[in-house]
Scaffold this motif. Sequence first.
Motif, PDB file in Angstrom:
ATOM      1  N   LEU B 136       0.842  -1.179   0.000  1.00 10.53           N
ATOM      2  CA  LEU B 136       0.000   0.000   0.000  1.00 10.53           C
ATOM      3  C   LEU B 136       0.885   1.240   0.000  1.00 10.53           C
ATOM      4  CD1 LEU B 136      -3.116  -0.238   0.401  1.00 10.53           C
ATOM      5  CD2 LEU B 136      -2.716   0.727   2.640  1.00 10.53           C
ATOM      6  N   LEU B 138       4.285   1.172  -0.894  1.00  7.44           N
ATOM      7  CA  LEU B 138       5.178   1.140  -2.051  1.00  7.44           C
ATOM      8  C   LEU B 138       4.396   0.646  -3.251  1.00  7.44           C
ATOM      9  CD1 LEU B 138       8.489  -0.464  -0.869  1.00  7.44           C
ATOM     10  CD2 LEU B 138       8.094   1.870  -1.611  1.00  7.44           C
ATOM     11  N   PRO B 139       4.146   1.486  -4.220  1.00  7.56           N
ATOM     12  CA  PRO B 139       3.369   1.013  -5.361  1.00  7.56           C
ATOM     13  C   PRO B 139       4.133  -0.044  -6.136  1.00  7.56           C
ATOM     14  CG  PRO B 139       4.190   3.229  -5.746  1.00  7.56           C
ATOM     15  CD  PRO B 139       4.547   2.876  -4.346  1.00  7.56           C
ATOM     16  N   PHE B 141       4.197  -0.423  -9.141  1.00  9.47           N
ATOM     17  CA  PHE B 141       4.830   0.219 -10.291  1.00  9.47           C
ATOM     18  C   PHE B 141       6.262   0.606  -9.961  1.00  9.47           C
ATOM     19  CE2 PHE B 141       6.135   4.102 -12.391  1.00  9.47           C
ATOM     20  CZ  PHE B 141       5.912   3.816 -13.723  1.00  9.47           C
ATOM     21  N   LEU B 142       6.405   1.204  -8.790  1.00  6.49           N
ATOM     22  CA  LEU B 142       7.727   1.664  -8.379  1.00  6.49           C
ATOM     23  C   LEU B 142       8.679   0.483  -8.236  1.00  6.49           C
ATOM     24  CD1 LEU B 142       8.196   4.479  -5.856  1.00  6.49           C
ATOM     25  CD2 LEU B 142       9.668   2.504  -5.689  1.00  6.49           C
ATOM     26  N   ILE B 170      -3.752  -7.379  -3.516  1.00  8.56           N
ATOM     27  CA  ILE B 170      -5.031  -6.785  -3.148  1.00  8.56           C
ATOM     28  C   ILE B 170      -6.145  -7.837  -3.267  1.00  8.56           C
ATOM     29  CG2 ILE B 170      -6.651  -4.933  -3.647  1.00  8.56           C
ATOM     30  CD1 ILE B 170      -4.000  -3.929  -2.618  1.00  8.56           C
ATOM     31  N   ILE B 227      -2.637  -2.118 -18.671  1.00  9.42           N
ATOM     32  CA  ILE B 227      -2.334  -0.723 -18.364  1.00  9.42           C
ATOM     33  C   ILE B 227      -0.963  -0.599 -17.698  1.00  9.42           C
ATOM     34  CG2 ILE B 227      -3.005   1.212 -16.897  1.00  9.42           C
ATOM     35  CD1 ILE B 227      -5.890   0.560 -17.506  1.00  9.42           C
ATOM     36  N   SER B 230       1.893  -1.267 -20.195  1.00 11.25           N
ATOM     37  CA  SER B 230       2.128  -0.197 -21.158  1.00 11.25           C
ATOM     38  C   SER B 230       2.820   0.974 -20.480  1.00 11.25           C
ATOM     39  CB  SER B 230       0.819   0.234 -21.804  1.00 11.25           C
ATOM     40  OG  SER B 230      -0.011   0.847 -20.845  1.00 11.25           O
ATOM     41  N   GLY B 231       2.425   1.230 -19.230  1.00  8.87           N
ATOM     42  CA  GLY B 231       3.037   2.339 -18.505  1.00  8.87           C
ATOM     43  C   GLY B 231       4.521   2.112 -18.292  1.00  8.87           C
ATOM     44  N   LEU B 232       4.861   0.897 -17.848  1.00  9.45           N
ATOM     45  CA  LEU B 232       6.268   0.596 -17.621  1.00  9.45           C
ATOM     46  C   LEU B 232       7.049   0.649 -18.927  1.00  9.45           C
ATOM     47  CD1 LEU B 232       5.700  -2.211 -15.035  1.00  9.45           C
ATOM     48  CD2 LEU B 232       7.090  -0.190 -14.638  1.00  9.45           C
ATOM     49  N   LEU B 329      -9.330  -1.898  -7.536  1.00 13.18           N
ATOM     50  CA  LEU B 329      -8.936  -0.780  -8.388  1.00 13.18           C
ATOM     51  C   LEU B 329      -7.690  -1.141  -9.160  1.00 13.18           C
ATOM     52  CD1 LEU B 329      -9.481   1.554  -5.471  1.00 13.18           C
ATOM     53  CD2 LEU B 329     -10.919   1.471  -7.483  1.00 13.18           C
ATOM     54  N   SER B 330      -7.672  -0.715 -10.367  1.00 13.09           N
ATOM     55  CA  SER B 330      -6.531  -1.065 -11.191  1.00 13.09           C
ATOM     56  C   SER B 330      -5.454  -0.001 -11.055  1.00 13.09           C
ATOM     57  CB  SER B 330      -6.973  -1.154 -12.639  1.00 13.09           C
ATOM     58  OG  SER B 330      -7.697   0.008 -12.956  1.00 13.09           O
ATOM     59  N   PRO B 331      -4.226  -0.435 -10.827  1.00 14.88           N
ATOM     60  CA  PRO B 331      -3.145   0.544 -10.771  1.00 14.88           C
ATOM     61  C   PRO B 331      -2.926   1.095 -12.177  1.00 14.88           C
ATOM     62  CG  PRO B 331      -2.269  -1.685 -10.643  1.00 14.88           C
ATOM     63  CD  PRO B 331      -3.763  -1.806 -10.711  1.00 14.88           C
ATOM     64  N   SER B 332      -2.857   2.368 -12.303  1.00 15.96           N
ATOM     65  CA  SER B 332      -2.740   2.899 -13.663  1.00 15.96           C
ATOM     66  C   SER B 332      -1.323   3.378 -13.927  1.00 15.96           C
ATOM     67  CB  SER B 332      -3.718   4.041 -13.859  1.00 15.96           C
ATOM     68  OG  SER B 332      -3.601   4.931 -12.779  1.00 15.96           O
TER      69      SER B 332
ATOM     70  N   PRO C 145      -4.502   4.335 -19.794  1.00 15.33           N
ATOM     71  CA  PRO C 145      -3.320   4.577 -18.969  1.00 15.33           C
ATOM     72  C   PRO C 145      -3.135   6.094 -18.865  1.00 15.33           C
ATOM     73  CG  PRO C 145      -2.844   3.031 -20.747  1.00 15.33           C
ATOM     74  CD  PRO C 145      -4.200   3.579 -21.001  1.00 15.33           C
ATOM     75  N   THR C 146      -2.591   6.530 -17.737  1.00 16.14           N
ATOM     76  CA  THR C 146      -2.474   7.974 -17.525  1.00 16.14           C
ATOM     77  C   THR C 146      -1.743   8.680 -18.656  1.00 16.14           C
ATOM     78  OG1 THR C 146      -2.306   7.423 -15.217  1.00 16.14           O
ATOM     79  CG2 THR C 146      -1.859   9.689 -15.800  1.00 16.14           C
ATOM     80  N   PHE C 147      -0.670   8.036 -19.139  1.00 14.84           N
ATOM     81  CA  PHE C 147       0.101   8.749 -20.167  1.00 14.84           C
ATOM     82  C   PHE C 147      -0.709   8.913 -21.449  1.00 14.84           C
ATOM     83  CE2 PHE C 147       1.288   5.314 -23.058  1.00 14.84           C
ATOM     84  CZ  PHE C 147       1.213   4.175 -22.270  1.00 14.84           C
ATOM     85  N   VAL C 259      -0.802   6.579  -3.564  1.00 13.13           N
ATOM     86  CA  VAL C 259       0.329   6.016  -4.295  1.00 13.13           C
ATOM     87  C   VAL C 259       0.002   5.905  -5.785  1.00 13.13           C
ATOM     88  CG1 VAL C 259       1.484   4.816  -2.446  1.00 13.13           C
ATOM     89  CG2 VAL C 259      -0.408   3.725  -3.573  1.00 13.13           C
ATOM     90  N   LEU C 260      -1.246   5.513  -6.067  1.00 18.67           N
ATOM     91  CA  LEU C 260      -1.646   5.443  -7.472  1.00 18.67           C
ATOM     92  C   LEU C 260      -1.565   6.826  -8.096  1.00 18.67           C
ATOM     93  CD1 LEU C 260      -4.749   3.109  -7.340  1.00 18.67           C
ATOM     94  CD2 LEU C 260      -2.387   2.570  -7.890  1.00 18.67           C
ATOM     95  N   PHE C 267       3.625  10.061 -14.751  1.00 16.61           N
ATOM     96  CA  PHE C 267       3.335  10.117 -16.188  1.00 16.61           C
ATOM     97  C   PHE C 267       3.018  11.540 -16.623  1.00 16.61           C
ATOM     98  CE2 PHE C 267       2.203   5.672 -15.240  1.00 16.61           C
ATOM     99  CZ  PHE C 267       2.985   5.041 -16.190  1.00 16.61           C
TER     100      PHE C 267
END
Lengths: 716, 332, 325
Positions: B136, B138-139, B141-142, B170, B227, B230-232, B329-332, C145-147, C259-260, C267
């Motif tokens: 919670l 540390l995301p 994503f990070l 989650i 999502i 693609s972000g990474l 919830l989806s991490p974006s 996605p945000t970007f 965090v989200l 982005f």
Amino acid sequence: MTDSTNPSQPSDSTRTKEGLRPVTDTRLDISQPVLEVSDLHVAFPSEAGQVRAVRGVSYAVRPGEVLGIVGESGSGKSVSSMAVLGLLPESAAVTGSVKLNGRELLGLSDNEMSKIRGKDIGMVFQDPLSALTPVYSVGTQIVEALQIHQDLTKVQARERSIELLDLVGIPDPKRRVDNFPHEFSGGMRQRAMIAMAIANDPKVIIADEPTTALDVTIQAQVLEVLKKAQDVTGAAIVMITHDLGVIAGFADRVQVMYAGKPVEAGSVDEVYYSPRMPYTIGLLGSIPRLDDTERRALTPIEGNPPSMVELPKGCPFAARCPIAIDRCREVEPTLSVKEGNTHPTACHRSHELGDTLDPAAIYPVPEVPEASDLEQRPRGERATVLELDNLTKHFPLTKGAVVKRKVGVVRAVDGISLDIREGETLGLVGESGCGKTTTLLEILDLPKGQVGTVTVFGKDTRSMNRADRKTLRRDMQIVFQDPMAALDARMPIGDILAEPLKTHGWDKERIAARVPELLELVGLNPDHADRYPQEFSGGQRQRISIARALALEPKLVVLDEPVSALDVSIQAGVLNLLDELKTRLGLSYLFVAHDLSVVRHIADRIAVMYLGRIVEVGDTQSIFDAPSHPYTQALLSAVPLPDPRRERERTRILLTGDLPSPANVPSGCRFRNRCPKYLSLDEAEQLRCRDEDPASAKLADDHSAACHFAKALEVI
Amino acid sequence: MSTATTEQPKKTAKRQSRTKLTIRRFARNRLALVGLAVMVILFLMAYIGPLVNKYDYLYHDYMAFNAPPGGDHWWGTNQGGQDLFALTMRGLQKSLVIGLLVGVISTLVAGAVGAFAAYYGGWADRILMWIVDLLLVLPSFLLVAVMSPAFQKAGWLIFVVLLSAFSWMITGRVVRSMTLTLKDREFVKAAKYMGVSGPVIIFRHILPSMASLLIIDTVIQVGAAVIGESGLSYFGFGIQAPDVSLGTIISDNTTNAPAYPWLFYFPAGCLVLIGVAVSFIGDGLRDALDPNASGAKAKAKKIKTGETKAGATNLSNQLQGPTTSTDVLSPS
Amino acid sequence: MGRYLLRKLANNLILVLLAASLSYFVAGLSLHPQSNYEGRNPPLAKSTIAKTLDDVNMNPDTPIVTRFITWADGVAHGDLGKTIDGSPVNDEVGRRIGVSTRLLLLATLVGSVGGVALGALGAIKQYKLFDRVTTLASFFILAMPTFVLALFLKLASIQFLGAGTIHFTGETDPEFAGHWDFAALGNRAEHMLLPGLTLVLIQVGLYSRYQRSTMLDVLGSDFLRTARAKGLRRRTALVKHGLRTAILPVVPLLVYNIVLLFVGATFTEKAFGWHGMGELLVNSITRNDVNATAAVSLFTAVLVLIAGILSDLMYAALDPRVRVR
Ligand SMILES: Nc1ncnc2c1ncn2[C@@H]1O[C@H](COP(=O)(O)OP(=O)(O)O)[C@@H](O)[C@H]1O
Ligand code: SF4
Ligand code: SF4
Ligand SMILES: [Mg+2]
């Protein structure tokens, strides 16, 4: 219920005393009804088709009168009362007429209805736990109810809500007014609901199953409060319930509903003593009664209520009616006073009932199974199946999220000793929260560590290894309360019944042979083994649970409130089945229930539990005829009888307050803060109750009670 | 035998099987059908498209730099003359495969870990909760981004493992809390007192009871994974050149996008379509499988009809499943 | 109540410290700062590289635990270490922290309030046009996605309004940098428009979905029926009793969401050329800068801590059941 317990009328009231209690036979009463419902119909759209939940309900109540509406769940009671208040969802189609003091309510806008709701019509709901908004204090909510309809300042409204809380019997209302709902017990919340309902001096109070979720002792208190509320406000009460006992002494008139329609209406005496409609007759015959002196088989009503979606033509009760004739399946009878009857019924054969047909004989009376040899042997000669000696279960009461600190003990079960012999049923009764279920689970968990011993079939469970335990599980089975929750909805019932057999290593062929056998044993069609639990009704599901418990031919069956989730007409069939199986298979039962009438009907011996202890134990006869512990007496006295005259004559022993928390057990006798007897004792005697924990003392051969001043008293 | 009667089970609605009823409910939700159709089309495009297209995604057409859509290059080309359709289809394949794998793997892990931790409690349970709490703060994503340099050469499967490893928690928590309630349900207790062992109870009774949640969750996780991936990749922490994903295509063309907008709209459109289709399907499945949850629940509960006796024939009771809000919830 | 809050605070503090330490370890083990110096032409001497790395406490030959202790000691004294270039991380963070904070604050405030309002309204008007439109819109926004959303807004503003109509690159136009007068604020607002919109849209989408579902749960509740039976009008009852209760489960979302949101901000900053903490994260990972990466992790951890305190306070203020415990 007697008038003597009612407080004197408030002096500022302008209502006359006579106005409060009209003569019972209201058909002769000419005073204007306050609420008049006529030909009310409600339908909902649903996936399967139109649900015709209410199909022509009519009634009228006059000031100070109590109308009882009885019927099984799903018969449309709640929906019809919601329709009166205009609280149905928008999708509901409502037709007919609802008149309050002559003014039509149907079709009023939400704004206009809001001025009536809570002012002219007060409402009390069933589930006190969820009926109050959790985030506002009780006082705030009552103040709100007051300020919506009356021009009161904050201070005035608060004063008034304290008065109201006092009126409904909340102790220390000045402090309690600021409590939040979760700090109130169920009974107190229901009192608060009543306070809210009467806050604006309503003309009508609609109470939808106001006591169904409560224990009998609390039910008695709440009914008393409702009565008092009526006396103070002079309102008419529409009391909705499924329990014929509750309204016997409370209502002036009753209306019996079936499949969305009233099928019989009249004064309580008429309906209870000379019912003229087979459904009513069946209902009255199927209730186990506290005042039954000898054991009789209950007469169940076969079958289930019809689906409200595709109602068959003709009388909706025809499929279950023992005296249905061809005409019944063609033409639906209307509610009217039939020839030779005193009150209206909706039945083609009402005129014959009481004339050529004997109402008491239309249902075939099932035979009481002949007592087996085993059951006839004296108790002392039978083997002991289960023995508890000083069984104790304390939970630590902890605080803190990260580091748990022990701040006390919850004495859920605090030293219980009892035994069950072969072929015997022991009924374990007590208010909810007194430790019944914990006791059961303790027995079934076959515990190691705790204080006290559990001996099953002569073996101490503490000395058992894994294999022993598994064998033991075979001989001891459980049936749960909620038949829906107890069956895995994702398995066909054949698989459900096979599960215990598989677990204990039966091979495929034996299982295949056993499953149909079991279904037949509990009166279900063996061909239905591939159906899912959802396809069965509540009563049938409970039969499946019983079949599963019997699969491995156990000797002891533990039943946790097995019929309390069922409607009375269904309950009777299940009770009869249990009785019969016991005799046929030589079973022993440990039967846990809160309903004393049910226990009286099925148990050979009874143990009464209070706050983790057994306060009185003995054979059924002694417990009911000579209850000697003040708690047993109060408990028995609180159970309403489905008999209006006797109800009106009875004086109730009312307990004060709620069951204390098992984390905070009073010193000395744990019942003393609620004990009615304690109050009548002199100083020295009271001291003894306060200081000395009463031990169980023998009163008769098989009867003992844990009270210093145990004395038999007739209460039923 | 007088009391043992042969009551007939109610013939409600002609014995519809669960599956049929579910399909019917799903089919009634138009958006869900649209979502399903879009998903099918995307899959067909991703795998059949490259077969009919005459350009390979790695081929540089020196005759056509930044060519607009139409003609030979259906969706145009980029600065290097690569066919955008070929590139996007290649990226779409990657995104879909990664999404599906991560969705399935993480849900399976979540189901197993959550159920066992809750059923047995104790240390396993405490550690699970601890990890979830940590995540919670540390995301994921990070974490994946920071770890990515260490795995950059190891190929995209490692990337899948990494993504799955950080997306089950989650759901694991949801499964755990549902197991805690199911554990106290009477049918589980009944099995326990019959002598059925713990793992059997988990796989026979507990997990099937939340099948609807797990299915819905898989779908939602697919969307989240697409999502997240693609972000990474957009930042260069995911799929590495010469391989492409929708994220890298968009990222590579950011500077040229204002002048040649198709470079953005086509890959981004595909990405958004996946996400939208997946949420439509998830929502439809939720209504169909778990009519007690969210929307459908409120509809059925609008007026709670007094006592909840077993005799009630409410349709919503029939498919009763454990109710929880599955809005993971989806991490974006 | 004080005790309850203190306990939660302690709990969160431990968690945050753990998270920050963990991310230091992860960064320290998986980033390769030496690769920045290897393969140079002319090649640098091994000892030179080691010396440079030692200076910034990133030498992989020093055991990770030793490096951690050095770093943690610095952090405890308010020193976040040095970037890979040898400049203090503190300076870098000091320049950037305000940038991100403004963005996050705006998105959280507008997003949560707007989302709660839309969600609650959607639930009340379930299946009506308003509900359908907002639900569909939120599906689309959350599927992006945000970007993609950020780039889309940027592209759309150029295509439809023309390039340069809205200035969006950086926090201000260069001539306003460092100024806070009226014109500069206006310029800042203009720059904030698109990045703010990106994050706010997503936040509104998230909060509204969540609020809608908790509100729907409450719509069928007994206490709402009681409130109406008392004589409250539908609308009043819905707000006073319904929304008031349905908002409770949304409050903890504040923590979970931060965090989200930070990831989203990363982005957004990248897309609009803002020099915030998110950009620092991406840059420092690319440059194998262990200390800067750890600093950003610490920043997110602190964000969570603050959001946690806020949400606990709000929860305690809203829910009496917590207060009296
Ligand atoms: N909102 C609703 N939509 C569809 N059917 C409903 C709704 N409310 C109640 N019903 C149905 O109406 C019938 C009567 O319900 P109810 O009045 O609650 O019965 P009772 O109070 O007598 O138990 C039941 O079959 C119930 O399922
Ligand atoms: S009308 Fe016929 S079926 Fe209905 S109750 Fe009377 S006798 Fe029975
Ligand atoms: S011991 Fe005293 S207080 Fe307890 S039950 Fe008997 S009379 Fe009442
Ligand atoms: Mg009801």
